[in-house]
Design a protein around this motif. Structure first.
Motif, PDB file in Angstrom:
ATOM      1  N   LEU A 187      31.385  21.474  16.489  1.00 28.51           N
ATOM      2  CA  LEU A 187      30.931  20.116  16.687  1.00 28.51           C
ATOM      3  C   LEU A 187      30.798  19.892  18.181  1.00 28.51           C
ATOM      4  CD1 LEU A 187      30.420  17.202  15.530  1.00 28.51           C
ATOM      5  CD2 LEU A 187      32.832  16.802  16.027  1.00 28.51           C
ATOM      6  N   SER A 188      29.637  19.448  18.627  1.00 29.52           N
ATOM      7  CA  SER A 188      29.385  19.265  20.055  1.00 29.52           C
ATOM      8  C   SER A 188      28.847  17.874  20.337  1.00 29.52           C
ATOM      9  CB  SER A 188      28.355  20.285  20.556  1.00 29.52           C
ATOM     10  OG  SER A 188      28.782  21.586  20.320  1.00 29.52           O
ATOM     11  N   PRO A 236      17.405  15.083  22.313  1.00 22.92           N
ATOM     12  CA  PRO A 236      16.453  14.027  22.667  1.00 22.92           C
ATOM     13  C   PRO A 236      15.172  14.557  23.299  1.00 22.92           C
ATOM     14  CG  PRO A 236      18.277  14.047  24.209  1.00 22.92           C
ATOM     15  CD  PRO A 236      18.618  15.025  23.124  1.00 22.92           C
ATOM     16  N   LEU A 237      14.116  13.780  23.109  1.00 24.34           N
ATOM     17  CA  LEU A 237      12.825  14.116  23.703  1.00 24.34           C
ATOM     18  C   LEU A 237      12.812  13.804  25.194  1.00 24.34           C
ATOM     19  CD1 LEU A 237      10.531  12.828  20.840  1.00 24.34           C
ATOM     20  CD2 LEU A 237      11.372  15.147  21.238  1.00 24.34           C
ATOM     21  N   GLY A 238      13.709  12.980  25.638  1.00 24.28           N
ATOM     22  CA  GLY A 238      13.895  12.656  27.054  1.00 24.28           C
ATOM     23  C   GLY A 238      15.387  12.688  27.337  1.00 24.28           C
ATOM     24  N   THR A 239      15.824  11.935  28.302  1.00 24.84           N
ATOM     25  CA  THR A 239      17.246  11.854  28.604  1.00 24.84           C
ATOM     26  C   THR A 239      17.973  11.136  27.475  1.00 24.84           C
ATOM     27  OG1 THR A 239      16.766  11.786  30.961  1.00 24.84           O
ATOM     28  CG2 THR A 239      18.915  10.996  30.285  1.00 24.84           C
ATOM     29  N   GLY A 240      19.148  11.648  27.086  1.00 27.07           N
ATOM     30  CA  GLY A 240      19.897  10.960  26.038  1.00 27.07           C
ATOM     31  C   GLY A 240      21.024  11.782  25.454  1.00 27.07           C
ATOM     32  N   PHE A 241      21.569  11.256  24.364  1.00 25.49           N
ATOM     33  CA  PHE A 241      22.713  11.819  23.649  1.00 25.49           C
ATOM     34  C   PHE A 241      22.329  13.101  22.918  1.00 25.49           C
ATOM     35  CE2 PHE A 241      25.105  11.791  19.562  1.00 25.49           C
ATOM     36  CZ  PHE A 241      26.376  12.020  20.075  1.00 25.49           C
ATOM     37  N   ASN A 242      23.177  14.114  23.009  1.00 28.03           N
ATOM     38  CA  ASN A 242      22.976  15.382  22.310  1.00 28.03           C
ATOM     39  C   ASN A 242      24.140  15.577  21.357  1.00 28.03           C
ATOM     40  OD1 ASN A 242      23.460  18.430  22.003  1.00 28.03           O
ATOM     41  ND2 ASN A 242      21.389  18.340  22.817  1.00 28.03           N
ATOM     42  N   PHE A 243      23.833  15.993  20.124  1.00 30.52           N
ATOM     43  CA  PHE A 243      24.840  16.191  19.087  1.00 30.52           C
ATOM     44  C   PHE A 243      24.525  17.474  18.350  1.00 30.52           C
ATOM     45  CE2 PHE A 243      25.892  15.711  14.564  1.00 30.52           C
ATOM     46  CZ  PHE A 243      27.259  15.467  14.640  1.00 30.52           C
ATOM     47  N   ARG A 244      25.554  18.277  18.077  1.00 33.14           N
ATOM     48  CA  ARG A 244      25.390  19.513  17.318  1.00 33.14           C
ATOM     49  C   ARG A 244      26.542  19.636  16.326  1.00 33.14           C
ATOM     50  NH1 ARG A 244      26.839  23.578  20.420  1.00 33.14           N
ATOM     51  NH2 ARG A 244      25.696  25.190  19.359  1.00 33.14           N
ATOM     52  N   VAL A 245      26.259  20.085  15.122  1.00 35.45           N
ATOM     53  CA  VAL A 245      27.286  20.366  14.132  1.00 35.45           C
ATOM     54  C   VAL A 245      26.777  21.514  13.269  1.00 35.45           C
ATOM     55  CG1 VAL A 245      26.442  18.659  12.447  1.00 35.45           C
ATOM     56  CG2 VAL A 245      28.847  19.376  12.401  1.00 35.45           C
ATOM     57  N   GLU A 266      32.261  21.269  23.263  1.00 37.15           N
ATOM     58  CA  GLU A 266      32.216  21.769  21.891  1.00 37.15           C
ATOM     59  C   GLU A 266      33.628  21.917  21.358  1.00 37.15           C
ATOM     60  OE1 GLU A 266      29.417  24.950  20.004  1.00 37.15           O
ATOM     61  OE2 GLU A 266      31.043  26.008  21.011  1.00 37.15           O
ATOM     62  N   GLY A 267      33.879  21.358  20.184  1.00 41.29           N
ATOM     63  CA  GLY A 267      35.149  21.538  19.488  1.00 41.29           C
ATOM     64  C   GLY A 267      35.027  22.687  18.511  1.00 41.29           C
ATOM     65  N   LEU A 268      36.090  23.484  18.426  1.00 38.84           N
ATOM     66  CA  LEU A 268      36.072  24.747  17.674  1.00 38.84           C
ATOM     67  C   LEU A 268      34.981  25.616  18.294  1.00 38.84           C
ATOM     68  CD1 LEU A 268      36.690  23.460  14.046  1.00 38.84           C
ATOM     69  CD2 LEU A 268      38.354  24.426  15.620  1.00 38.84           C
TER      70      LEU A 268
END
Length: 160
Positions: A154-155, A117-126, A9-11
């Motif tokens: 931002l994650s 994601p609903l399964g394995t995958g990329f996670n993004f947060r802002v 996570e940034g900031l």
């Protein structure tokens, strides 16, 4: 939804950056524990004498986020928690030295957008967060007065 997530996570709740592990404890509630380390040093010399100082910060963000307002992998994230902060510092100059350490914390509240994601995958947060505690704020010079500052996050990470 994928129950485990690791991300950077940034900031955010650790102020500059953090490494985090998050777990869905129930289908719509994610609990996170993070870690960050910051270190600063300074020195000055006039040719005859010198002064120096060093400080270290260990930050441990702990939050819970509700992600039940979602469509597929896209979700509104609403949450809050606390960040524990341990700091130590030392300084020396003119034949005198001093050191100290202590523990404190502050409260965080957050709202943002998440791809989980609903399964394995990329996670993004802002999103945005408020960081509240004694001595925080833009208009108060009183270190005991409670205040809040707005902050972003931002994650990027992976869910599995």
């Amino acid at each position: 939804l994928a129950p485990n997530t690791v991300y950077v996570e940034g900031l955010g709740a650790a102020l500059a950056y953090s490494g985090n592990y998050e777990r869905l404890v129930i289908p719509n509630l994610a609990v996170r524990l993070g870690f960050a380390y910051l270190s600063f040093a300074a020195s000055a010399s006039d040719g005859e004498s010198s002064v120096s100082s060093k400080s270290r910060f260990l930050l441990f963000p702990i939050t819970a986020s509700y992600i039940g307002l979602r469509r597929g992998k896209h979700a509104l994230e609403l949450g809050g928690g606390a960040t524990l902060l341990y700091t130590s510092a030392e300084a020396s100059g003119l034949g005198i030295s001093a050191s100290g350490s202590g523990m404190t914390g502050f409260i965080t509240v957050l709202a943002g957008y998440r791809i989980h994601p609903l399964g394995t995958g990329f996670n993004f947060r802002v999103g945005v967060m408020g960081i509240a505690g004694p001595g925080l704020g833009f208009s108060s010079a009183d270190p005991e007065q409670w205040g809040m500052i707005p902050w972003g996050y931002l994650s990027l990470g992976a869910s599995f």
